[in-house]
Design a protein around this motif. Structure first.
Motif, PDB file in Angstrom:
ATOM      1  N   UNK A 490       8.601 -75.801   0.979  1.00 22.08           N
ATOM      2  CA  UNK A 490       8.593 -74.345   0.990  1.00 22.08           C
ATOM      3  C   UNK A 490       7.445 -73.808   0.150  1.00 22.08           C
ATOM      4  N   UNK A 491       7.199 -74.417  -0.990  1.00 25.46           N
ATOM      5  CA  UNK A 491       6.114 -73.948  -1.848  1.00 25.46           C
ATOM      6  C   UNK A 491       4.779 -73.970  -1.101  1.00 25.46           C
ATOM      7  N   UNK A 492       4.521 -75.056  -0.393  1.00 24.27           N
ATOM      8  CA  UNK A 492       3.241 -75.194   0.300  1.00 24.27           C
ATOM      9  C   UNK A 492       3.097 -74.199   1.447  1.00 24.27           C
ATOM     10  N   UNK A 493       4.210 -73.670   1.944  1.00 26.47           N
ATOM     11  CA  UNK A 493       4.147 -72.672   3.004  1.00 26.47           C
ATOM     12  C   UNK A 493       3.559 -71.350   2.525  1.00 26.47           C
ATOM     13  N   UNK A 494       3.885 -70.941   1.278  1.00 23.90           N
ATOM     14  CA  UNK A 494       3.544 -69.561   0.917  1.00 23.90           C
ATOM     15  C   UNK A 494       3.541 -69.340  -0.592  1.00 23.90           C
ATOM     16  N   UNK A 495       2.591 -69.930  -1.316  1.00 21.91           N
ATOM     17  CA  UNK A 495       2.560 -69.716  -2.768  1.00 21.91           C
ATOM     18  C   UNK A 495       1.705 -68.522  -3.197  1.00 21.91           C
ATOM     19  N   UNK A 496       1.084 -67.831  -2.243  1.00 23.00           N
ATOM     20  CA  UNK A 496       0.033 -66.868  -2.586  1.00 23.00           C
ATOM     21  C   UNK A 496       0.499 -65.717  -3.467  1.00 23.00           C
ATOM     22  N   UNK A 497       1.767 -65.322  -3.322  1.00 24.24           N
ATOM     23  CA  UNK A 497       2.200 -64.140  -4.081  1.00 24.24           C
ATOM     24  C   UNK A 497       2.426 -64.437  -5.562  1.00 24.24           C
ATOM     25  N   UNK A 498       2.222 -65.689  -5.971  1.00 18.62           N
ATOM     26  CA  UNK A 498       2.154 -65.972  -7.412  1.00 18.62           C
ATOM     27  C   UNK A 498       1.081 -65.088  -8.044  1.00 18.62           C
ATOM     28  N   UNK A 499      -0.013 -64.901  -7.333  1.00 11.94           N
ATOM     29  CA  UNK A 499      -1.088 -64.049  -7.840  1.00 11.94           C
ATOM     30  C   UNK A 499      -0.592 -62.617  -8.043  1.00 11.94           C
ATOM     31  N   UNK A 500       0.214 -62.133  -7.118  1.00 14.78           N
ATOM     32  CA  UNK A 500       0.767 -60.785  -7.242  1.00 14.78           C
ATOM     33  C   UNK A 500       1.694 -60.688  -8.445  1.00 14.78           C
ATOM     34  N   UNK A 501       2.536 -61.702  -8.628  1.00 12.47           N
ATOM     35  CA  UNK A 501       3.443 -61.698  -9.779  1.00 12.47           C
ATOM     36  C   UNK A 501       2.658 -61.667 -11.084  1.00 12.47           C
ATOM     37  N   UNK A 502       1.562 -62.427 -11.131  1.00 12.47           N
ATOM     38  CA  UNK A 502       0.729 -62.440 -12.330  1.00 12.47           C
ATOM     39  C   UNK A 502       0.039 -61.096 -12.519  1.00 12.47           C
ATOM     40  N   UNK A 503      -0.496 -60.557 -11.442  1.00  9.61           N
ATOM     41  CA  UNK A 503      -1.210 -59.279 -11.524  1.00  9.61           C
ATOM     42  C   UNK A 503      -0.304 -58.154 -12.031  1.00  9.61           C
ATOM     43  N   UNK A 504       0.918 -58.100 -11.509  1.00 10.34           N
ATOM     44  CA  UNK A 504       1.859 -57.035 -11.866  1.00 10.34           C
ATOM     45  C   UNK A 504       2.754 -57.411 -13.043  1.00 10.34           C
ATOM     46  N   UNK A 505       2.594 -58.647 -13.539  1.00  9.68           N
ATOM     47  CA  UNK A 505       3.446 -59.180 -14.611  1.00  9.68           C
ATOM     48  C   UNK A 505       4.928 -59.042 -14.257  1.00  9.68           C
ATOM     49  N   UNK A 506       5.250 -59.464 -13.052  1.00 12.67           N
ATOM     50  CA  UNK A 506       6.649 -59.498 -12.620  1.00 12.67           C
ATOM     51  C   UNK A 506       7.251 -60.799 -13.144  1.00 12.67           C
ATOM     52  N   UNK A 507       8.241 -60.738 -14.023  1.00 10.04           N
ATOM     53  CA  UNK A 507       8.689 -61.947 -14.733  1.00 10.04           C
ATOM     54  C   UNK A 507       9.632 -62.841 -13.928  1.00 10.04           C
ATOM     55  N   UNK A 508       9.225 -63.205 -12.711  1.00  9.43           N
ATOM     56  CA  UNK A 508      10.041 -64.115 -11.918  1.00  9.43           C
ATOM     57  C   UNK A 508      10.009 -65.507 -12.541  1.00  9.43           C
ATOM     58  N   UNK A 509      11.094 -66.224 -12.353  1.00 11.57           N
ATOM     59  CA  UNK A 509      11.204 -67.595 -12.843  1.00 11.57           C
ATOM     60  C   UNK A 509      11.194 -68.522 -11.628  1.00 11.57           C
ATOM     61  N   UNK A 510      10.085 -69.183 -11.403  1.00  7.89           N
ATOM     62  CA  UNK A 510       9.914 -70.061 -10.254  1.00  7.89           C
ATOM     63  C   UNK A 510      10.289 -71.486 -10.646  1.00  7.89           C
ATOM     64  N   UNK A 511      11.244 -72.068  -9.914  1.00  7.99           N
ATOM     65  CA  UNK A 511      11.627 -73.459 -10.140  1.00  7.99           C
ATOM     66  C   UNK A 511      11.183 -74.264  -8.921  1.00  7.99           C
TER      67      UNK A 511
END
Length: 642
Positions: A490-511
């Motif tokens: 699943x990670x390899x399908x769509x990791x791109x929005x990690x950049x969005x989380x970093x940009x907006x400092x959205x404190x998601x916890x990715x396991x």
């Protein structure tokens, strides 16, 4: 006088006769309209379109993009990296918001628009509102074809946006500015309708987006869309009451409609008053707390032994807000009692009549409250209650065994990862998942503590949903810890929005759970005679199959390269510490762990019910031949409920 954007004036040649107008481009008018739309339910009001996600290109940069710039903070803009992911983020937001607030998503023409299709299908399958605003080719066709245009020789009015028609609950192409007025109103009606909602598409030709028009000021008046709670028909309610009173082994199947209706308290009151057990679908899990006496866990192929055994002997199944997917019914093999009947509470007649049921077409909360009142004094047989209570206790011991981590220095199994999370989380935490083997483990084992804790998208089971959806969920619930649980596939399908989380400092916890392949499909392949072909992430071996060493892929390094803080955990003890550190973080964090394959007697309990995946009827390989024999044995249990 001609009005400038945001002002009133007299009608121009294209405007309405009489009354104030605003001269705006079509895109400016649409954004100004969306800013003034609200929903209301139970006296609470919400912005219907709270923000707009967008990736800009020549199909929307000078139209919707310019309009968002003009509008400023009144319509917040969120920058995405992948169009499908933006829809997933919007869908996660809508689900967490109880479908009372949604996001819009704008794209350019061509690939930007077609990338919306998967996300739109997911939203529509799950009855979750999202507004799609793809750019489209020129309505006036000054140059034909334009960049990214797909030419259709037999139809000049077809574009790639027509791919969105079958996955949208409402679709319109705005080929003239004035056509926006009825289309926008229809779009809001569908988005706010609890029975009709899903993806709504307004395709916007790029020339029309930039075209000015004298808009009637009334178009921009504040509108409040009431989200209704239809009450049950008295005749249907009376028949439902009779059916419940006559049942000896009734069972509630709680679906996603319980959450959408905010009917959790009503369901708890119904179960407490009647003693009728409650099983849940993937979408309905959390309708009752895991420790409610009547909660018997997930149902179907990924369900608990307690719920599935009750389903096999039930004489009345009370479906509440469920559409009865094949995972819920175990491909029409689960409800074995020859006398079983169905009573379905649902907003839509389509779902209420499934399985030859007595329909109770109504809002879930309203219907449950009416049913509880009409059943005053009625209660299930005490022996029936005692039986499922004991069975539930036995299942909980199996959960404890799957979660147990006796060796802190060992590499954790997948279920042990869930066990460590189970130790850590409170009612506030939210878990987001969608695909792979995790949904099955979560449905069987997870102890849900609050109505919105369990966010597993299993209607479309879309790989790549989790990370963007977690961002959307966190946007809707900024004060709650949000976990995105993903496997390596699943990670390899769509990791791109990690950049969005970093940009907006959205404190998601990715396991991220690294198990070197598609574990879920690998297991299914093995069970159906496919011998795990094409499911492992490995080098090619001498036999030309992918049976060599694991690929040297470092997903933790990848997440770090996208700007995310990464915590690596190699053992149970390290993972426990990393999860605690991630939960306390006020920034996006990735916990990376390579999981161990469970040994004999370890791991989750096996499936408690069948799932129909046809096996090759003729084959030369022994594994497929044996799998076909097993398939033939199971399929004899299928039945039609008429």
């Amino acid at each position: 006088m001609t009005a400038t954007p945001g002002t009133t004036g007299t009608p121009g040649p294209a405007g309405q006769a009489g009354g104030a107008v605003r001269r705006l481009t079509t895109a400016q008018a649409l954004v100004a309209f969306l800013v003034r739309q609200y929903t209301e339910r139970d006296g609470e009001r919400h912005r219907l379109i709270a923000a707009t996600w967008g990736i800009f290109g020549h199909g929307n940069v000078a139209g919707i993009g310019q309009a968002l710039l003009e509008t400023g903070a009144a319509m917040p803009y969120l920058q995405g990296r992948n169009e499908q992911a933006m829809v997933h983020a919007a869908t996660g937001y809508a689900r967490q918001s109880g479908r009372l607030s949604a996001h819009a998503v704008t794209t350019s023409i061509g690939p930007g628009a077609t990338n919306l299709v998967t996300g739109a299908a997911l939203a529509t399958v799950n009855h979750l509102p999202v507004l799609l605003l793809p750019g489209d080719t020129f309505a006036t066709r000054p140059a034909d074809p334009v960049l990214q245009q797909l030419e259709v020789p037999y139809a000049g009015d077809v574009s790639v946006n027509d791919c969105l028609r079958p996955v949208s609950r409402y679709f319109d192409r705005i080929t003239r500015p004035e056509a926006l007025i009825p289309a926008a109103l229809h779009a809001m009606r569908v988005l706010a309708d609890p029975a009709e909602t899903g993806a709504v598409t307004l395709a916007l030709p790029q020339d029309v987006q930039a075209e000015a028009y004298d808009w009637p000021a009334e178009f921009f008046a504040e509108r409040v869309w009431h989200v209704r709670r239809p009450a049950p028909d008295p005749y249907e309610l009376d028949r439902a009451v009779q059916a419940v009173r006559a049942a000896r082994r009734p069972l509630v199947v709680a679906g996603g409609g319980v959450h959408h209706s905010a009917a959790e308290d009503a369901l708890a009151a119904f179960a407490a008053a009647t003693g009728i057990p409650v099983a849940s679908t993937q979408a309905g899990k959390g309708s009752l707390r895991h420790d409610h006496p009547a909660d018997v866990g997930g149902i179907g192929h990924t369900g608990t032994a307690t719920a599935d055994d009750l389903a096999r002997t039930a004489d009345l199944v009370i479906g509440t807000g469920t559409r009865y997917t094949d995972f819920t019914t175990a491909s029409a093999t689960l409800f074995e009692n020859p006398d079983v009947r169905f009573l379905n509470i649902n907003l839509t007649g389509f779902d209420a009549h499934k399985l030859g049921a007595l329909p109770l077409v109504a809002d879930a909360r309203t219907a449950l409250e009416a049913l509880t009142g009409a059943l005053a004094g009625h209660r299930a047989d005490p022996a029936y209650e005692a039986g499922y209570t004991d069975a539930k206790a036995r299942w909980e011991r199996r959960v404890d065994a799957a979660y147990a981590t006796p060796d802190p220095h060992a590499r954790p199994t997948q279920t042990q990862v869930l066990g460590l999370l189970d130790e850590l989380v409170t009612d506030e935490d939210i878990l987001v998942n969608a695909a792979g083997s995790l949904p099955g483990d979560l449905h069987r084992l997870w102890r849900t503590r609050s109505p919105h804790q369990y966010h597993v998208e299993y209607g479309y089971s879309c790989m790549g949903y989790e990370i963007p959806a977690a961002i959307g969920v966190s946007t809707a619930a900024p004060d709650r810890p949000v976990w995105a649980l993903v496997g390596d596939g699943t990670y390899l399908m769509n990791p791109t929005e990690i950049v969005t989380a970093v940009q907006e400092n959205v404190p998601v916890k990715l396991v991220v759970l690294q198990n070197h392949g598609y574990a879920s499909i690998g297991g299914l392949s093995e069970a159906t005679g496919g011998e795990r072909f094409g499911t492992d992430y490995r080098h090619r071996a001498a036999d030309t199959r992918f049976t060599g060493p694991p690929l040297p892929v470092d997903l933790a390094a990848n997440a770090a390269s996208l700007g995310m803080r990464v915590l690596r955990a190699g053992t149970v003890g390290e993972l426990r510490a990393a999860l605690a550190e991630a939960r306390a973080a006020d920034q996006p964090v990735c916990v990376y762990v390579e999981t161990e394959t469970p040994g004999a007697g370890q791991g989750p309990p096996e499936a408690q019910a069948w799932w129909d995946v046809p096996v090759a009827e003729t084959a030369t390989r022994p594994a497929a031949v044996e799998a076909r024999k097993e398939y033939e044995r199971h399929r004899t249990g299928r039945r039609r409920h008429l």
